[in-house]
Design a protein around this motif. Structure first.
Motif, PDB file in Angstrom:
ATOM      1  N   GLU A   1      35.088  11.374 -31.358  1.00 23.68           N
ATOM      2  CA  GLU A   1      35.905  10.675 -30.366  1.00 23.68           C
ATOM      3  C   GLU A   1      36.027   9.198 -30.751  1.00 23.68           C
ATOM      4  O   GLU A   1      37.096   8.604 -30.635  1.00 23.68           O
ATOM      5  CB  GLU A   1      35.302  10.822 -28.968  1.00 23.68           C
ATOM      6  CG  GLU A   1      36.218  10.239 -27.928  1.00 23.68           C
ATOM      7  CD  GLU A   1      36.234  11.027 -26.639  1.00 23.68           C
ATOM      8  OE1 GLU A   1      36.680  10.441 -25.652  1.00 23.68           O
ATOM      9  OE2 GLU A   1      35.833  12.201 -26.624  1.00 23.68           O
ATOM     10  N   ASP A   2      34.938   8.605 -31.241  1.00 21.61           N
ATOM     11  CA  ASP A   2      34.997   7.212 -31.713  1.00 21.61           C
ATOM     12  C   ASP A   2      35.963   7.080 -32.885  1.00 21.61           C
ATOM     13  O   ASP A   2      36.737   6.125 -32.954  1.00 21.61           O
ATOM     14  CB  ASP A   2      33.603   6.727 -32.128  1.00 21.61           C
ATOM     15  CG  ASP A   2      32.656   6.553 -30.950  1.00 21.61           C
ATOM     16  OD1 ASP A   2      33.130   6.465 -29.794  1.00 21.61           O
ATOM     17  OD2 ASP A   2      31.429   6.530 -31.193  1.00 21.61           O
ATOM     18  N   SER A   3      35.923   8.030 -33.820  1.00 20.62           N
ATOM     19  CA  SER A   3      36.835   7.987 -34.974  1.00 20.62           C
ATOM     20  C   SER A   3      38.285   8.157 -34.547  1.00 20.62           C
ATOM     21  O   SER A   3      39.178   7.493 -35.076  1.00 20.62           O
ATOM     22  CB  SER A   3      36.460   9.071 -35.993  1.00 20.62           C
ATOM     23  OG  SER A   3      35.333   8.671 -36.727  1.00 20.62           O
TER      24      SER A   3
ATOM     25  N   PHE B   1      44.265   1.918 -35.265  1.00 18.01           N
ATOM     26  CA  PHE B   1      44.857   1.692 -36.586  1.00 18.01           C
ATOM     27  C   PHE B   1      46.346   2.021 -36.547  1.00 18.01           C
ATOM     28  O   PHE B   1      47.178   1.251 -37.048  1.00 18.01           O
ATOM     29  CB  PHE B   1      44.128   2.571 -37.606  1.00 18.01           C
ATOM     30  CG  PHE B   1      44.593   2.419 -39.020  1.00 18.01           C
ATOM     31  CD1 PHE B   1      43.959   1.532 -39.875  1.00 18.01           C
ATOM     32  CD2 PHE B   1      45.651   3.175 -39.516  1.00 18.01           C
ATOM     33  CE1 PHE B   1      44.379   1.384 -41.195  1.00 18.01           C
ATOM     34  CE2 PHE B   1      46.074   3.043 -40.822  1.00 18.01           C
ATOM     35  CZ  PHE B   1      45.442   2.152 -41.663  1.00 18.01           C
ATOM     36  N   ALA B   2      46.699   3.152 -35.961  1.00 19.06           N
ATOM     37  CA  ALA B   2      48.103   3.572 -35.876  1.00 19.06           C
ATOM     38  C   ALA B   2      48.907   2.598 -35.012  1.00 19.06           C
ATOM     39  O   ALA B   2      50.018   2.185 -35.400  1.00 19.06           O
ATOM     40  CB  ALA B   2      48.186   4.990 -35.305  1.00 19.06           C
TER      41      ALA B   2
ATOM     42  N   ASP C   1      45.409  -1.337 -49.299  1.00 18.99           N
ATOM     43  CA  ASP C   1      44.536  -1.989 -48.316  1.00 18.99           C
ATOM     44  C   ASP C   1      44.439  -1.171 -47.033  1.00 18.99           C
ATOM     45  O   ASP C   1      43.360  -1.026 -46.455  1.00 18.99           O
ATOM     46  CB  ASP C   1      45.033  -3.399 -48.004  1.00 18.99           C
ATOM     47  CG  ASP C   1      44.837  -4.367 -49.153  1.00 18.99           C
ATOM     48  OD1 ASP C   1      44.013  -4.081 -50.064  1.00 18.99           O
ATOM     49  OD2 ASP C   1      45.508  -5.424 -49.160  1.00 18.99           O
ATOM     50  N   ASP C   2      45.582  -0.637 -46.566  1.00 19.79           N
ATOM     51  CA  ASP C   2      45.565   0.200 -45.362  1.00 19.79           C
ATOM     52  C   ASP C   2      44.746   1.461 -45.595  1.00 19.79           C
ATOM     53  O   ASP C   2      43.985   1.888 -44.725  1.00 19.79           O
ATOM     54  CB  ASP C   2      46.987   0.584 -44.939  1.00 19.79           C
ATOM     55  CG  ASP C   2      47.704  -0.526 -44.200  1.00 19.79           C
ATOM     56  OD1 ASP C   2      47.043  -1.479 -43.749  1.00 19.79           O
ATOM     57  OD2 ASP C   2      48.938  -0.424 -44.059  1.00 19.79           O
TER      58      ASP C   2
ATOM     59  N   LEU D   1      41.511   2.374 -43.416  1.00 20.40           N
ATOM     60  CA  LEU D   1      41.440   3.627 -42.675  1.00 20.40           C
ATOM     61  C   LEU D   1      40.204   4.426 -43.063  1.00 20.40           C
ATOM     62  O   LEU D   1      39.485   4.938 -42.199  1.00 20.40           O
ATOM     63  CB  LEU D   1      42.710   4.447 -42.929  1.00 20.40           C
ATOM     64  CG  LEU D   1      42.847   5.753 -42.161  1.00 20.40           C
ATOM     65  CD1 LEU D   1      42.837   5.510 -40.663  1.00 20.40           C
ATOM     66  CD2 LEU D   1      44.125   6.474 -42.575  1.00 20.40           C
ATOM     67  N   GLU D   2      39.929   4.508 -44.340  1.00 18.29           N
ATOM     68  CA  GLU D   2      38.748   5.236 -44.809  1.00 18.29           C
ATOM     69  C   GLU D   2      37.459   4.623 -44.256  1.00 18.29           C
ATOM     70  O   GLU D   2      36.480   5.323 -44.062  1.00 18.29           O
ATOM     71  CB  GLU D   2      38.697   5.255 -46.333  1.00 18.29           C
ATOM     72  CG  GLU D   2      39.792   6.106 -46.938  1.00 18.29           C
ATOM     73  CD  GLU D   2      39.261   7.269 -47.731  1.00 18.29           C
ATOM     74  OE1 GLU D   2      38.345   7.062 -48.544  1.00 18.29           O
ATOM     75  OE2 GLU D   2      39.763   8.374 -47.520  1.00 18.29           O
ATOM     76  N   SER D   3      37.467   3.326 -44.010  1.00 15.77           N
ATOM     77  CA  SER D   3      36.244   2.674 -43.531  1.00 15.77           C
ATOM     78  C   SER D   3      36.010   2.887 -42.042  1.00 15.77           C
ATOM     79  O   SER D   3      34.875   2.775 -41.587  1.00 15.77           O
ATOM     80  CB  SER D   3      36.274   1.180 -43.854  1.00 15.77           C
ATOM     81  OG  SER D   3      37.190   0.504 -43.021  1.00 15.77           O
TER      82      SER D   3
END
Length: 135
Positions: free
Chosen positions: A48-50, A57-58, A106-107, A111-113
């Motif tokens: 849920e946090d992710s 982000f979106a 960079d995005d 996002l991966e982080s």
């Protein structure tokens, strides 16, 4: 005669993680996702946090979570073909908007982080029948 290298292809399916990444939650008693590891227990809480991080982000990029998920897949594996499991025309039109908004390097890194999916896709009994998940 020149040598042509072999090509390997794959079909990527389920990259919305059964709706998890687009914010879809099990709401009906018969929704089997409620019993799956990614939607329940400790993994469900972490995810849920992710999902919230993905939504932020979106929003910052004026994209939908579905568009970001598809853009991530295309950035991660540009030579592979993702299968969009849209149930409606509106969902398909929405997610295809990702084709016009590719992620920058960079995005992609950002996002991966922030998005880390926790838990197996299915319960242990189902997982042992999936060839794609064997290690």
């Amino acid at each position: 005669m020149g040598h042509t290298p072999a090509q390997i292809s794959a079909t990527l399916y389920g990259f919305f993680s059964r709706g998890l990444l687009t914010g879809s939650k099990p709401t009906e008693a018969g929704d089997w996702r409620a019993h799956q590891p990614r939607f329940s227990g400790e993994s469900g809480a972490k995810n849920e946090d992710s999902v919230n991080a993905l939504q932020r982000f979106a929003n910052e990029r004026r994209m939908t979570p579905g568009q970001v998920a598809l853009a991530w897949v295309l950035a991660r594996q540009p030579s592979l073909v993702p299968v969009v499991g849209a149930k409606t025309r509106a969902q398909l039109e929405d997610v295809l908007g990702a084709l016009e908004r590719p992620l920058s390097k960079d995005d992609f890194a950002a996002l991966e982080s922030v998005v880390k999916i926790s838990g197996e896709r299915y319960d242990p009994a189902q997982m042992k029948h999936l060839d794609s998940e064997r290690r």
